[in-house]
Design a protein around this motif. Structure first.
Motif, PDB file in Angstrom:
ATOM      1  N   SER A 105       2.603   1.856 -18.762  1.00  0.00           N
ATOM      2  CA  SER A 105       1.188   1.996 -18.391  1.00  0.00           C
ATOM      3  C   SER A 105       0.802   1.025 -17.292  1.00  0.00           C
ATOM      4  O   SER A 105       0.029   1.369 -16.391  1.00  0.00           O
ATOM      5  CB  SER A 105       0.292   1.736 -19.596  1.00  0.00           C
ATOM      6  N   LEU A 106       1.325  -0.208 -17.374  1.00  0.00           N
ATOM      7  CA  LEU A 106       0.995  -1.192 -16.337  1.00  0.00           C
ATOM      8  C   LEU A 106       1.469  -0.697 -14.969  1.00  0.00           C
ATOM      9  O   LEU A 106       0.745  -0.792 -13.978  1.00  0.00           O
ATOM     10  CB  LEU A 106       1.659  -2.536 -16.650  1.00  0.00           C
ATOM     11  N   VAL A 107       2.667  -0.148 -14.931  1.00  0.00           N
ATOM     12  CA  VAL A 107       3.197   0.377 -13.670  1.00  0.00           C
ATOM     13  C   VAL A 107       2.349   1.559 -13.193  1.00  0.00           C
ATOM     14  O   VAL A 107       1.991   1.655 -12.025  1.00  0.00           O
ATOM     15  CB  VAL A 107       4.665   0.818 -13.826  1.00  0.00           C
ATOM     16  N   ILE A 130      -6.184   2.625  -2.916  1.00  0.00           N
ATOM     17  CA  ILE A 130      -6.432   1.742  -1.765  1.00  0.00           C
ATOM     18  C   ILE A 130      -5.964   2.417  -0.474  1.00  0.00           C
ATOM     19  O   ILE A 130      -6.664   2.427   0.537  1.00  0.00           O
ATOM     20  CB  ILE A 130      -5.692   0.392  -1.934  1.00  0.00           C
ATOM     21  N   MET A 131      -4.764   3.018  -0.520  1.00  0.00           N
ATOM     22  CA  MET A 131      -4.204   3.667   0.669  1.00  0.00           C
ATOM     23  C   MET A 131      -5.072   4.850   1.098  1.00  0.00           C
ATOM     24  O   MET A 131      -5.357   5.034   2.274  1.00  0.00           O
ATOM     25  CB  MET A 131      -2.789   4.183   0.387  1.00  0.00           C
ATOM     26  N   ILE A 163       4.514   7.077  -1.706  1.00  0.00           N
ATOM     27  CA  ILE A 163       5.347   6.085  -2.383  1.00  0.00           C
ATOM     28  C   ILE A 163       4.572   5.446  -3.533  1.00  0.00           C
ATOM     29  O   ILE A 163       5.094   5.294  -4.639  1.00  0.00           O
ATOM     30  CB  ILE A 163       5.825   5.015  -1.396  1.00  0.00           C
ATOM     31  N   LEU A 193      -1.404   3.529  -9.290  1.00  0.00           N
ATOM     32  CA  LEU A 193      -2.649   4.265  -9.071  1.00  0.00           C
ATOM     33  C   LEU A 193      -3.599   3.472  -8.177  1.00  0.00           C
ATOM     34  O   LEU A 193      -4.217   4.019  -7.258  1.00  0.00           O
ATOM     35  CB  LEU A 193      -3.305   4.535 -10.428  1.00  0.00           C
ATOM     36  N   ILE A 194      -3.692   2.163  -8.439  1.00  0.00           N
ATOM     37  CA  ILE A 194      -4.573   1.323  -7.624  1.00  0.00           C
ATOM     38  C   ILE A 194      -4.129   1.347  -6.169  1.00  0.00           C
ATOM     39  O   ILE A 194      -4.934   1.550  -5.256  1.00  0.00           O
ATOM     40  CB  ILE A 194      -4.582  -0.126  -8.154  1.00  0.00           C
ATOM     41  N   LEU A 195      -2.818   1.180  -5.953  1.00  0.00           N
ATOM     42  CA  LEU A 195      -2.315   1.204  -4.573  1.00  0.00           C
ATOM     43  C   LEU A 195      -2.590   2.553  -3.924  1.00  0.00           C
ATOM     44  O   LEU A 195      -2.987   2.620  -2.762  1.00  0.00           O
ATOM     45  CB  LEU A 195      -0.817   0.913  -4.553  1.00  0.00           C
ATOM     46  N   ASN A 206       5.522   5.802  -7.485  1.00  0.00           N
ATOM     47  CA  ASN A 206       5.633   4.575  -8.254  1.00  0.00           C
ATOM     48  C   ASN A 206       4.818   4.693  -9.545  1.00  0.00           C
ATOM     49  O   ASN A 206       5.293   4.382 -10.642  1.00  0.00           O
ATOM     50  CB  ASN A 206       5.085   3.439  -7.376  1.00  0.00           C
ATOM     51  N   ALA A 240      -0.742   2.113 -13.792  1.00  0.00           N
ATOM     52  CA  ALA A 240      -2.030   1.621 -13.298  1.00  0.00           C
ATOM     53  C   ALA A 240      -1.881   0.985 -11.928  1.00  0.00           C
ATOM     54  O   ALA A 240      -2.675   1.255 -11.021  1.00  0.00           O
ATOM     55  CB  ALA A 240      -2.613   0.619 -14.289  1.00  0.00           C
ATOM     56  N   SER A 241      -0.855   0.163 -11.731  1.00  0.00           N
ATOM     57  CA  SER A 241      -0.729  -0.523 -10.446  1.00  0.00           C
ATOM     58  C   SER A 241      -0.432   0.486  -9.332  1.00  0.00           C
ATOM     59  O   SER A 241      -0.974   0.369  -8.232  1.00  0.00           O
ATOM     60  CB  SER A 241       0.329  -1.622 -10.518  1.00  0.00           C
TER      61      SER A 241
END
Lengths: 90, 460
Positions: free
Chosen positions: B242-244, B254-255, B214, B249-251, B218, B246-247
């Protein structure tokens, strides 16, 4: 071509900015962040609005693109807001 | 300057303003105190960007109808959906965003790209958007349990094969077809392959790996929007997309870290094949069951309790009784905390949302790193429908497929209650030695009923 290079530069900087801004998100906010970011990706709505319309096919495509992007935008923001309202401190 | 280019200039300036609002919004969305405001700012940014675009479009009436239609459908779904169905809702909305970029790329292809760079952008945007669309729909169907197809079934294999075919085909139609005259419609084939390939991308991925998928989808929808922005030379699309990206990608990272697996392992291998080598899941002794009334006696005299929820709590819809139990324990003078593992559940932060829905304040929710060092001082750790995230093999058995995965080390607590329906293993298919430990008591049965039983014991 120069325009593309300039816009590519904007793209790279924005991704970097995004990574920096959200790097330390607390796990409580993982879902709202995802759903909020999801709503932002509905910005495709702006893209769908400015599509060129030289043919009937393009007209139809544009209409559907606008409708689906709009579902993404409204649904995304409302769900995020509903979710965030539930988070309470002691 | 002519009138038209003046409008474009004004639009671009407003887009910059809107981009700043998006950036501020997503920054505030990452902190508990400011998250509601952040979401509002980002919605405001969206409103401004859309409004300023609308002042100069080809046929505004039709487009406004489209927006209104989408607004009605989107709002209806968003306000009607139950909080427990949030994972699939997010997946569904994400899919619609992907579909929009897919359509944008399709439309741009029809206006005949005039250089190679544009052609490459059209193809890439089309592909990412299309895969996001059908991939998210499959994720939606899997999460809402509308489809249940095993990883090994022939349908899965067919779609996965199509996915692998679609990749070289994308490269071919991107880089080769612009230079040769093709005899048949490569583009139409690519459209179809992309959509089917998206299904094949998500179909083989199992339930416990859903948080990763997911987040990744995203991220894709953001990247697709950013590419569409490059295509349409639109800066707000690039920044917001790009902001989406990046966010997401970070999630995703983390997962993946929370499972101690690489992203490619999750997407393309899965647990089934990686665990084949070490099937050392022989019986490791006797389990000690416990009854509700005995569990009550232990809880009643405990001074510190840690509750570890997992997907099983979501399935049993037990979050409300869990909150009730927590409150009763606190009235009894017990310190209650919740240990939340990042990948517990089916999406990032799934447990946090469920507990928030049940009115559990977020400051009693702790991450593994916060609870593990003080685990010795915990009298009772109550594991509710969680399995792999509390499996001590991850720290004790180097041969185990989940070895190295950060877990909540409940086995170090004085007593562990495991609420479970049966002795089946978790998503990873690994036997859990926790169940056989000296300090573990199994409370078999439906989590909601068991906890409801504990609650009524407390009330008597």
């Amino acid at each position: 071509m120069e325009t593309y290079i300039l816009l590519g530069f904007v793209l790279i900087l924005s991704i970097y900015l995004g990574l920096e801004l959200i790097a330390k998100v607390p796990s409580t906010l993982h879902t709202p962040l995802m759903s909020g970011a999801n709503a932002i990706s509905g910005i495709a709505l702006v893209g769908a609005l400015i599509l060129s319309r030289d043919s009937d096919l393009q007209n139809t495509i544009a209409f559907f693109a606008v409708t689906f992007a709009s579902i993404n935008v409204f649904g995304g923001y409302l769900v995020t807001n509903r979710m965030l309202k539930m988070f309470k401190k002691k | 300057m002519t009138f038209l280019s003046e409008i474009t200039a004004i639009q671009n300036i407003i887009y910059i303003f809107s981009s700043i609002l998006f950036i501020t919004g997503i920054k505030m969305l990452g902190k508990e105190d400011t998250a509601v405001k952040g979401n509002f700012f980002s919605a405001l940014a969206m409103f401004i960007a859309v409004s300023i675009t609308l002042i100069d479009v080809v046929n505004p009436i039709v487009l406004l109808c489209g927006i209104a239609l989408g607004a009605v459908i989107g709002s209806f779904i968003a306000l009607k959906v139950k909080m427990t169905s949030i994972p699939e809702m997010v997946a569904l909305f994400n899919g619609f965003g992907g579909l929009a970029t897919f359509l944008i790329a399709w439309s741009e292809f029809n206006s005949i790209p005039d250089n190679l760079f544009q052609h490459v952008l059209v193809m890439t945007t089309l592909y990412i958007g299309g895969v996001t669309f059908t991939g998210s729909l499959v994720a939606y169907a899997k999460l809402s349990e509308k489809i249940k197809i095993a990883k090994t079934s022939i349908i899965t294999k067919i779609f996965t094969t199509i996915f692998y075919i679609s990749l070289p085909f994308l490269l071919y139609s991107t880089f080769v077809t612009p230079f040769i005259v093709t005899s048949f419609e490569f583009f139409t084939v690519l459209l179809v392959l992309t959509l089917l390939g998206g299904i094949g991308f998500v179909l083989p991925i199992g339930g416990g790996d859903m948080p990763v998928v997911i987040s990744l989808l995203n991220s894709f929808s953001g990247i697709a929007a950013a590419f569409a922005g490059l295509l349409l030379l639109n800066n707000v699309l690039i920044v917001a997309g790009s902001l989406v990206g990046a966010s997401g990608l970070i999630l995703t990272v983390i997962m993946a870290k929370a499972m101690n697996r690489s992203i490619s392992n999750i997407l393309f291998v899965g647990y089934a094949s990686s665990s084949a080598s070490s099937s050392s899941s022989e019986e490791q002794g006797e389990v000690s069951p416990i009854s509700v009334s005995d569990a009550y006696l232990i809880l009643e005299s405990a001074s510190s309790v840690l509750i570890i929820p997992g997907y099983g709590m979501a399935v049993a819809q037990a979050q409300h009784v869990v909150r009730e139990l927590g409150e009763l324990l606190e009235e009894n003078g017990t310190e209650v905390k919740y240990g939340i593992h990042p990948v517990a559940g089916r999406m990032p932060g799934h447990m946090n949302v469920l507990l928030a829905e049940a009115n559990v304040p977020y400051d009693v929710l702790a991450e593994p790193d916060d609870v593990n060092p003080t685990m010795d001082a915990v009298d009772v750790a109550v594991v509710i429908g969680a399995n792999d995230v509390v499996n001590p093999s991850a720290t004790e058995e180097p041969g185990s497929p989940i070895y190295g995965m950060p877990i909540i080390e409940v086995h170090n607590a004085k007593t562990v209650f495991v609420l479970k329906r049966s002795m089946s293993s978790g998503f990873a298919g690994v036997q859990n030695p926790l169940f056989f430990k000296q300090n573990t008591r199994m409370l078999f049965g439906d989590a909601k009923e068991s906890i409801g039983g504990l609650v009524s014991e407390f009330k008597d």
